[in-house]
Motif scaffolding. Sequence first.
Motif, PDB file in Angstrom:
ATOM      1  N   PRO A  32      30.869  46.848  32.704  1.00 59.57           N
ATOM      2  CA  PRO A  32      32.340  46.827  32.575  1.00 59.57           C
ATOM      3  C   PRO A  32      32.948  45.566  33.166  1.00 59.57           C
ATOM      4  O   PRO A  32      32.426  44.995  34.132  1.00 59.57           O
ATOM      5  CB  PRO A  32      32.768  48.060  33.377  1.00 59.57           C
ATOM      6  CG  PRO A  32      31.566  48.932  33.448  1.00 59.57           C
ATOM      7  CD  PRO A  32      30.391  48.025  33.452  1.00 59.57           C
ATOM      8  N   ASP A  33      34.070  45.155  32.589  1.00 59.20           N
ATOM      9  CA  ASP A  33      34.725  43.932  33.090  1.00 59.20           C
ATOM     10  C   ASP A  33      35.420  44.163  34.422  1.00 59.20           C
ATOM     11  O   ASP A  33      36.056  43.243  34.961  1.00 59.20           O
ATOM     12  CB  ASP A  33      35.698  43.380  32.047  1.00 59.20           C
ATOM     13  CG  ASP A  33      36.781  44.359  31.677  1.00 59.20           C
ATOM     14  OD1 ASP A  33      37.549  44.062  30.738  1.00 59.20           O
ATOM     15  OD2 ASP A  33      36.864  45.437  32.294  1.00 59.20           O
ATOM     16  N   ARG A  34      35.298  45.363  34.981  1.00 59.64           N
ATOM     17  CA  ARG A  34      35.780  45.600  36.349  1.00 59.64           C
ATOM     18  C   ARG A  34      34.936  44.839  37.370  1.00 59.64           C
ATOM     19  O   ARG A  34      35.356  44.616  38.498  1.00 59.64           O
ATOM     20  CB  ARG A  34      35.722  47.097  36.677  1.00 59.64           C
ATOM     21  CG  ARG A  34      36.507  47.989  35.751  1.00 59.64           C
ATOM     22  CD  ARG A  34      36.481  49.432  36.184  1.00 59.64           C
ATOM     23  NE  ARG A  34      35.157  50.052  36.057  1.00 59.64           N
ATOM     24  CZ  ARG A  34      34.357  50.308  37.062  1.00 59.64           C
ATOM     25  NH1 ARG A  34      34.713  49.974  38.304  1.00 59.64           N
ATOM     26  NH2 ARG A  34      33.175  50.888  36.872  1.00 59.64           N
ATOM     27  N   PHE A  35      33.717  44.478  36.947  1.00 61.08           N
ATOM     28  CA  PHE A  35      32.801  43.754  37.822  1.00 61.08           C
ATOM     29  C   PHE A  35      32.913  42.254  37.526  1.00 61.08           C
ATOM     30  O   PHE A  35      32.866  41.836  36.373  1.00 61.08           O
ATOM     31  CB  PHE A  35      31.356  44.197  37.597  1.00 61.08           C
ATOM     32  CG  PHE A  35      31.093  45.613  38.012  1.00 61.08           C
ATOM     33  CD1 PHE A  35      31.251  46.661  37.110  1.00 61.08           C
ATOM     34  CD2 PHE A  35      30.680  45.912  39.302  1.00 61.08           C
ATOM     35  CE1 PHE A  35      31.010  47.973  37.486  1.00 61.08           C
ATOM     36  CE2 PHE A  35      30.424  47.222  39.692  1.00 61.08           C
ATOM     37  CZ  PHE A  35      30.595  48.248  38.780  1.00 61.08           C
ATOM     38  N   SER A  36      33.041  41.462  38.578  1.00 61.29           N
ATOM     39  CA  SER A  36      33.094  40.020  38.400  1.00 61.29           C
ATOM     40  C   SER A  36      32.396  39.340  39.563  1.00 61.29           C
ATOM     41  O   SER A  36      32.364  39.866  40.684  1.00 61.29           O
ATOM     42  CB  SER A  36      34.534  39.525  38.283  1.00 61.29           C
ATOM     43  OG  SER A  36      35.252  39.794  39.475  1.00 61.29           O
ATOM     44  N   GLY A  37      31.843  38.171  39.282  1.00 61.33           N
ATOM     45  CA  GLY A  37      31.139  37.418  40.310  1.00 61.33           C
ATOM     46  C   GLY A  37      31.713  36.020  40.433  1.00 61.33           C
ATOM     47  O   GLY A  37      32.266  35.472  39.476  1.00 61.33           O
ATOM     48  N   SER A  38      31.582  35.460  41.616  1.00 56.53           N
ATOM     49  CA  SER A  38      32.026  34.098  41.847  1.00 56.53           C
ATOM     50  C   SER A  38      31.125  33.453  42.881  1.00 56.53           C
ATOM     51  O   SER A  38      30.414  34.128  43.631  1.00 56.53           O
ATOM     52  CB  SER A  38      33.485  34.062  42.317  1.00 56.53           C
ATOM     53  OG  SER A  38      33.616  34.724  43.568  1.00 56.53           O
ATOM     54  N   LYS A  39      31.172  32.129  42.897  1.00 53.47           N
ATOM     55  CA  LYS A  39      30.363  31.379  43.856  1.00 53.47           C
ATOM     56  C   LYS A  39      31.144  30.146  44.285  1.00 53.47           C
ATOM     57  O   LYS A  39      31.815  29.500  43.472  1.00 53.47           O
ATOM     58  CB  LYS A  39      29.028  30.973  43.216  1.00 53.47           C
ATOM     59  CG  LYS A  39      28.212  29.991  44.026  1.00 53.47           C
ATOM     60  CD  LYS A  39      26.963  29.543  43.279  1.00 53.47           C
ATOM     61  CE  LYS A  39      26.533  28.162  43.688  1.00 53.47           C
ATOM     62  NZ  LYS A  39      25.288  27.719  43.025  1.00 53.47           N
ATOM     63  N   SER A  40      31.053  29.838  45.571  1.00 49.79           N
ATOM     64  CA  SER A  40      31.664  28.633  46.106  1.00 49.79           C
ATOM     65  C   SER A  40      30.794  28.114  47.233  1.00 49.79           C
ATOM     66  O   SER A  40      30.585  28.802  48.243  1.00 49.79           O
ATOM     67  CB  SER A  40      33.071  28.932  46.624  1.00 49.79           C
ATOM     68  OG  SER A  40      33.654  27.777  47.187  1.00 49.79           O
TER      69      SER A  40
END
Lengths: 110, 118
Positions: free
Chosen positions: A60-68
Motif C-alpha cells: 500500500p502507498d501508506r508505506f514510504s521510504g526515504s534516505k538522507s
Amino acid sequence: QSDLTQPSSVSATPGQPVTISCSGSNSNIGSNYVFWYQQLPGSAPTLLIYTNNRRPSGVPDRFSGSKSGTSASLAISGLRSEDEAHYYCAAWDDSLSGVVFGGGTQLTVL
Amino acid sequence: QVQLQASGPGLVKTSETLSLTCSVSGDSMIAYYWNWVRQPAGGGLEWIGRIHVSGSTNYNPSLKSRVTMTLDTSKKFFSLSLKSVTAADTAVYFCAREATRRAWFDPWGQGTRVTVFS
C-alpha cells in the motif's frame, strides 16, 4: 549489536502516522541502497521498500521510504491494525563486503 | 513466480556440522545471488552469506571461518554448511533470492528451525 541502528519499538493508534528510523554509516547507508522488510508474527520477512523509496506491487502507498546521508526512514501513514509487525532495514556494507541489518523495530498498534 | 523452500535436520549436536538446503522453483537460478539469513528466537535478522552461479561467494565475517555455500543450477538448489556449531547457532534459517541490487531480498523461503543440543 547491529550495524544499523533502529528503535526497538514504536507504537501508535490506528489512523496515526509513524516513522521508524535507521541509522548507519558511510560504508553502508551512505553509499548503498536501503531496503525495508516487514515480518509478521510467525512468518518470513517480506520486501516492503526497495532502493530507498520504491514500493513493490501490492504494498500500500501508506508505506514510504526515504534516505538522507547515512540515515533512512520508513514512514507509515494511516496506521492499521494489520501493520503490527517487526520492521527491519538492510543495506550492503562496503567495508564488510556483506549485508547488514538493523536490529528491528516492533510496531504496536494500540 | 519463484518460490524457495528451506529444509534440513531440526536438531544438530554441538560441535557437529549444520547442513541446510534451499530448493528453488518457478525461475532460473542464473543471474542472481542466493542468500542465507538466520534469526534466533526473539532476535533480529543476521545475514550469513550469499552465492552466485558463477561460484562467487560473500560470507559474514563473523561466520566466515565456519561457513560454506554451494549451488546446483541443474537440480535447482543451494546449500549452507556451518561447522562446529554451538548453542548460539540455534535459530530459524531463511533462504532468499537477491535481486538486481545488493541486499534486495525477494522472495524469502519460509524458514527452517534448527536447534543445537548437547
